[in-house]
Each structure stands twice: as C-alpha cells, then as structure tokens.
Design a protein around this motif. Structure first.
Motif, PDB file in Angstrom:
ATOM      1  N   GLU A  77       0.836  -1.197   0.000  1.00  0.00           N
ATOM      2  CA  GLU A  77       0.000   0.000   0.000  1.00  0.00           C
ATOM      3  C   GLU A  77       0.872   1.249   0.000  1.00  0.00           C
ATOM      4  O   GLU A  77       1.964   1.274   0.565  1.00  0.00           O
ATOM      5  N   GLY A  90      -1.508   8.649   1.725  1.00  0.00           N
ATOM      6  CA  GLY A  90      -2.504   7.606   1.706  1.00  0.00           C
ATOM      7  C   GLY A  90      -3.206   7.526   3.060  1.00  0.00           C
ATOM      8  O   GLY A  90      -2.726   8.070   4.054  1.00  0.00           O
ATOM      9  N   ALA A 107       0.347  10.124  -7.910  1.00  0.00           N
ATOM     10  CA  ALA A 107      -0.836   9.771  -7.127  1.00  0.00           C
ATOM     11  C   ALA A 107      -2.043  10.428  -7.760  1.00  0.00           C
ATOM     12  O   ALA A 107      -1.909  11.390  -8.520  1.00  0.00           O
ATOM     13  N   CYS A 115      -5.613  12.154  -6.518  1.00  0.00           N
ATOM     14  CA  CYS A 115      -6.329  12.627  -5.341  1.00  0.00           C
ATOM     15  C   CYS A 115      -7.673  13.206  -5.752  1.00  0.00           C
ATOM     16  O   CYS A 115      -7.759  13.940  -6.741  1.00  0.00           O
ATOM     17  N   VAL A 137      -4.837   8.135  -3.835  1.00  0.00           N
ATOM     18  CA  VAL A 137      -4.361   6.799  -4.147  1.00  0.00           C
ATOM     19  C   VAL A 137      -2.984   6.942  -4.768  1.00  0.00           C
ATOM     20  O   VAL A 137      -2.822   7.608  -5.793  1.00  0.00           O
TER      21      VAL A 137
END
Length: 130
Positions: free
Chosen positions: A46, A60, A104, A106, A112
C-alpha cells in the motif's frame, strides 16, 4: 540507473516512533516523483505518501495523521517519520523514486498512490511494532 539505500527500520513498542531514511544515488528526489510504501504480512503493498515534482504531497489513508514525509535535497535523502506506531503498522517499508506516470491521484480529500508507476525501489526495511 538510480540506486536507493534505505535505513532506519527496527522494533519498537506500541506508541513509539521510528524515522526511515532513503538515500538516492542521484538527484532524483528533487526532480521526479518519490514515495513511501509498505507491505504487511499476508497483505498487498500500500502507498503511504507520494511527493510530486512540484513538491505537492499526497498521503494515503494509512499514513494520515501519524506519518510525516520530509526530504533533504542537499543529501538526496528522503525521510519518513513514523509516530504513535501500532502493531498494525508492522510491515516491510519501501521507498521508491521515478515514475512512468502520475505519482498519485487525489479526489475529495483522498489520495491513491500510483505504485505501479514507480520505477526504482529499495529492498525494504522491516518495522515491527509490539
């Protein structure tokens, strides 16, 4: 070929803190995406935090409120401060740099980290919380 060397893992009691370091062989950390990830036993990897080329930082869900990213561009080094650790934080922690796409995504306050886009990875450092 960028090389990343990670350090700082270890064993701590619940409520304790650790600081992870990730030193890069080149100036990647200031010119490309960088990020921190973890993989707990029996779980998928993750994303914890991603920092884009413009310095914007995306955390995250697992990292919000307890983990803090920083970097020292003069040392080509990234840091991840882990505070108020819980047994659920026990995992192998990785840093990564360089991406083939977005760092990422967002939306609505949730991010994520696009881990599949990252190119260079460390071997990981173990963090164990008891």
């Amino acid at each position: 070929q960028v090389q990343l060397v990670e350090s700082g893992g270890g064993s701590v009691q619940a409520g304790g803190s650790l600081r992870l370091s990730c030193a890069a062989s080149e100036g990647t950390i200031s010119s490309d995406c960088v990020g921190w990830f973890r993989q707990a036993p029996g779980k998928g990897r993750e994303g914890l935090v991603a920092v884009d080329r413009d310095g914007s930082t995306a955390y995250g869900e697992a990292a919000k409120g307890r983990f803090t990213f920083s970097r020292d561009n003069t040392k080509n080094t990234l840091y991840l401060q882990l505070d108020n650790l819980e047994p659920e934080d026990t995992a192998l922690y990785y840093c990564a740099a360089g991406t083939t796409g977005p760092c990422a995504n967002c939306a609505g306050g949730s991010c994520v980290i696009k881990q599949n886009n990252y190119i260079y990875w460390t071997q990981g450092t173990q963090v164990t919380v008891s």
